[in-house]
Design a protein around this motif. Structure first.
Motif, PDB file in Angstrom:
ATOM      1  N   PRO A 113      24.675  30.869 -14.773  1.00 54.75           N
ATOM      2  CA  PRO A 113      24.073  30.646 -15.820  1.00 54.75           C
ATOM      3  C   PRO A 113      24.885  30.938 -16.953  1.00 54.75           C
ATOM      4  CG  PRO A 113      22.469  31.538 -14.456  1.00 54.75           C
ATOM      5  CD  PRO A 113      23.597  31.763 -13.924  1.00 54.75           C
ATOM      6  N   ALA A 115      25.663  30.554 -21.457  1.00 56.09           N
ATOM      7  CA  ALA A 115      25.203  30.118 -22.786  1.00 56.09           C
ATOM      8  C   ALA A 115      26.453  30.609 -23.765  1.00 56.09           C
ATOM      9  CB  ALA A 115      23.999  30.887 -23.195  1.00 56.09           C
ATOM     10  N   CYS A 117      27.455  30.748 -27.602  1.00 54.19           N
ATOM     11  CA  CYS A 117      26.625  30.973 -28.956  1.00 54.19           C
ATOM     12  C   CYS A 117      27.857  31.154 -30.248  1.00 54.19           C
ATOM     13  CB  CYS A 117      25.683  32.159 -28.824  1.00 54.19           C
ATOM     14  SG  CYS A 117      24.635  32.692 -30.575  1.00 54.19           S
ATOM     15  N   TRP A 134      23.983  25.607 -23.740  1.00 52.47           N
ATOM     16  CA  TRP A 134      23.772  26.078 -22.405  1.00 52.47           C
ATOM     17  C   TRP A 134      24.451  25.164 -21.270  1.00 52.47           C
ATOM     18  CZ3 TRP A 134      20.298  29.686 -23.864  1.00 52.47           C
ATOM     19  CH2 TRP A 134      19.581  29.576 -24.760  1.00 52.47           C
ATOM     20  N   ILE A 138      21.570  27.144 -16.376  1.00 53.82           N
ATOM     21  CA  ILE A 138      20.695  28.127 -16.851  1.00 53.82           C
ATOM     22  C   ILE A 138      19.166  27.637 -16.651  1.00 53.82           C
ATOM     23  CG2 ILE A 138      20.618  27.311 -19.106  1.00 53.82           C
ATOM     24  CD1 ILE A 138      21.430  30.165 -20.132  1.00 53.82           C
ATOM     25  N   GLN A 139      18.526  28.790 -16.630  1.00 56.78           N
ATOM     26  CA  GLN A 139      16.987  28.225 -16.186  1.00 56.78           C
ATOM     27  C   GLN A 139      16.130  28.667 -17.677  1.00 56.78           C
ATOM     28  OE1 GLN A 139      15.953  27.187 -13.317  1.00 56.78           O
ATOM     29  NE2 GLN A 139      18.066  27.034 -12.959  1.00 56.78           N
ATOM     30  N   ASN A 140      14.933  28.046 -17.717  1.00 58.86           N
ATOM     31  CA  ASN A 140      14.067  28.051 -19.077  1.00 58.86           C
ATOM     32  C   ASN A 140      13.816  29.570 -19.437  1.00 58.86           C
ATOM     33  OD1 ASN A 140      14.125  25.605 -19.620  1.00 58.86           O
ATOM     34  ND2 ASN A 140      12.204  24.982 -18.339  1.00 58.86           N
ATOM     35  N   GLU A 142      15.671  32.172 -18.458  1.00 59.68           N
ATOM     36  CA  GLU A 142      16.853  32.751 -19.188  1.00 59.68           C
ATOM     37  C   GLU A 142      17.235  32.233 -20.769  1.00 59.68           C
ATOM     38  OE1 GLU A 142      18.918  33.150 -14.671  1.00 59.68           O
ATOM     39  OE2 GLU A 142      19.108  31.363 -15.961  1.00 59.68           O
ATOM     40  N   LYS A 143      16.742  30.939 -20.857  1.00 53.73           N
ATOM     41  CA  LYS A 143      17.036  30.557 -22.166  1.00 53.73           C
ATOM     42  C   LYS A 143      15.985  31.328 -23.180  1.00 53.73           C
ATOM     43  CE  LYS A 143      18.090  25.639 -21.375  1.00 53.73           C
ATOM     44  NZ  LYS A 143      17.780  24.109 -21.539  1.00 53.73           N
ATOM     45  N   LYS A 144      14.906  31.541 -22.846  1.00 55.88           N
ATOM     46  CA  LYS A 144      13.879  32.047 -23.823  1.00 55.88           C
ATOM     47  C   LYS A 144      14.118  33.629 -24.093  1.00 55.88           C
ATOM     48  CE  LYS A 144       9.748  29.779 -21.920  1.00 55.88           C
ATOM     49  NZ  LYS A 144       8.401  29.733 -21.396  1.00 55.88           N
ATOM     50  N   LEU A 147      17.469  33.260 -26.295  1.00 58.68           N
ATOM     51  CA  LEU A 147      16.842  32.843 -27.822  1.00 58.68           C
ATOM     52  C   LEU A 147      16.032  34.035 -28.458  1.00 58.68           C
ATOM     53  CD1 LEU A 147      15.451  29.290 -26.866  1.00 58.68           C
ATOM     54  CD2 LEU A 147      17.096  29.809 -28.152  1.00 58.68           C
ATOM     55  N   GLU A 158      19.305  25.170 -31.053  1.00 58.41           N
ATOM     56  CA  GLU A 158      19.912  24.776 -29.693  1.00 58.41           C
ATOM     57  C   GLU A 158      20.764  23.433 -30.094  1.00 58.41           C
ATOM     58  OE1 GLU A 158      17.314  25.227 -26.259  1.00 58.41           O
ATOM     59  OE2 GLU A 158      15.691  25.509 -27.853  1.00 58.41           O
TER      60      GLU A 158
END
Length: 270
Positions: A113, A115, A117, A134, A138-140, A142-144, A147, A158
């Motif tokens: 995963p 990201a 930025c 992303w 990457i999983q949801n 991990e995104k949360k 963020l 995003e």
């Protein structure tokens, strides 16, 4: 994410750490910083922000849940070679390096995963304008978590990775353009007879008030501008001077030049 390891201790790492500590987003005990050689900078980070362990020892990477690549872009290959053998298979990587594509990071650190930025240094005061892209690993959840970290230092949008070149030019480099604008306007005001102190205070408040108007209003900037611009008045005279001297074109060229450099850097690190 329990253990956060910064690889690199530059201005962006410092801005993010400052923002997180100010907002109590993460515990200092959970933040580690690696830096290639600058011991004074590491000591300063520990003393200033209360980070529990500021280290040069690469073994800390074995504990990492999130690794943040924050070295100079020219050092990214060497930095990845240092941490790759130690990085846990489930660790997430967040890069804040201008121009370095996720493909390069995947080549150096494996499929995991990732990201990417682009914040800006206004993270120091919790007002960064960040954008994040992303990879497909990457999983949801991990995104949360990422963020959440980025929202603690400002706003975050995003975007697709390709759009980060424009973001870099617009908001990544944006604070420097604003400071340069203030430099120029302040110098002109001093030539007009104002003291440096008075010119600075008036300019800063004007910028802050205008930014807040833009933030609160649903009207486009052109409408707000027109409300200040009376026919035949002083504002109109100033706007006409800007138009005659190519103000819009100058800003467009500024953005294009920075975006082009971001693309050049991206090709260098592929």
């Amino acid at each position: 994410m329990k253990t956060i390891v910064f690889v690199g201790a530059g201005s962006m790492a410092q801005a993010m750490i400052h923002g997180w500590m100010k907002e109590d987003t993460v515990s200092p005990d959970d933040v580690y910083v690696m830096n290639k050689s600058d011991r004074a900078k590491l000591s300063s980070l520990k003393e200033t922000y209360g980070v529990n362990l500021v280290c040069e020892e690469k073994e800390i990477v074995k504990k990492a849940d999130l690794v943040i690549l924050a070295m100079k872009p020219k050092d990214v290959q060497a930095g990845m070679e240092t941490i790759a053998p130690l990085l846990p298979s489930n660790a997430v990587v967040l890069s804040v390096l201008a121009g370095v594509p996720m493909e390069t990071i995947e080549q150096g650190l494996g499929k995991r995963p990732i990201a990417r930025c682009m914040p800006n240094t206004s993270a120091n005061v919790g007002m960064s304008a960040s954008a994040v892209a992303w990879n497909n690993q990457i999983q949801n959840d991990e995104k949360k978590e990422i963020l959440h970290l980025l929202q603690a230092i400002g706003i975050v949008k995003e975007v697709e990775e390709e759009q980060l070149h424009v973001v870099t030019a617009l908001s990544g480099s944006g604070p420097a353009y604003i400071y340069y604008f203030v430099e120029a306007f302040e110098s002109a005001a001093i030539l007009g007879g104002l003291s440096s102190k008075v010119a600075r205070e008036l300019l800063v408040q004007t910028l802050a008030g205008s930014a807040e108007m833009l933030k609160q209003s649903i009207e486009p900037p052109a409408n707000l501008r027109e409300k200040v611009t009376s026919p035949g008045g002083t504002t109109e005279a100033g706007i006409q001077s800007l138009q005659q001297n190519g103000f819009t074109e100058i800003l467009a060229e500024c953005l294009k030049a920075a975006e082009a450099r971001s693309r050049e850097l991206g090709k260098l690190y592929l």
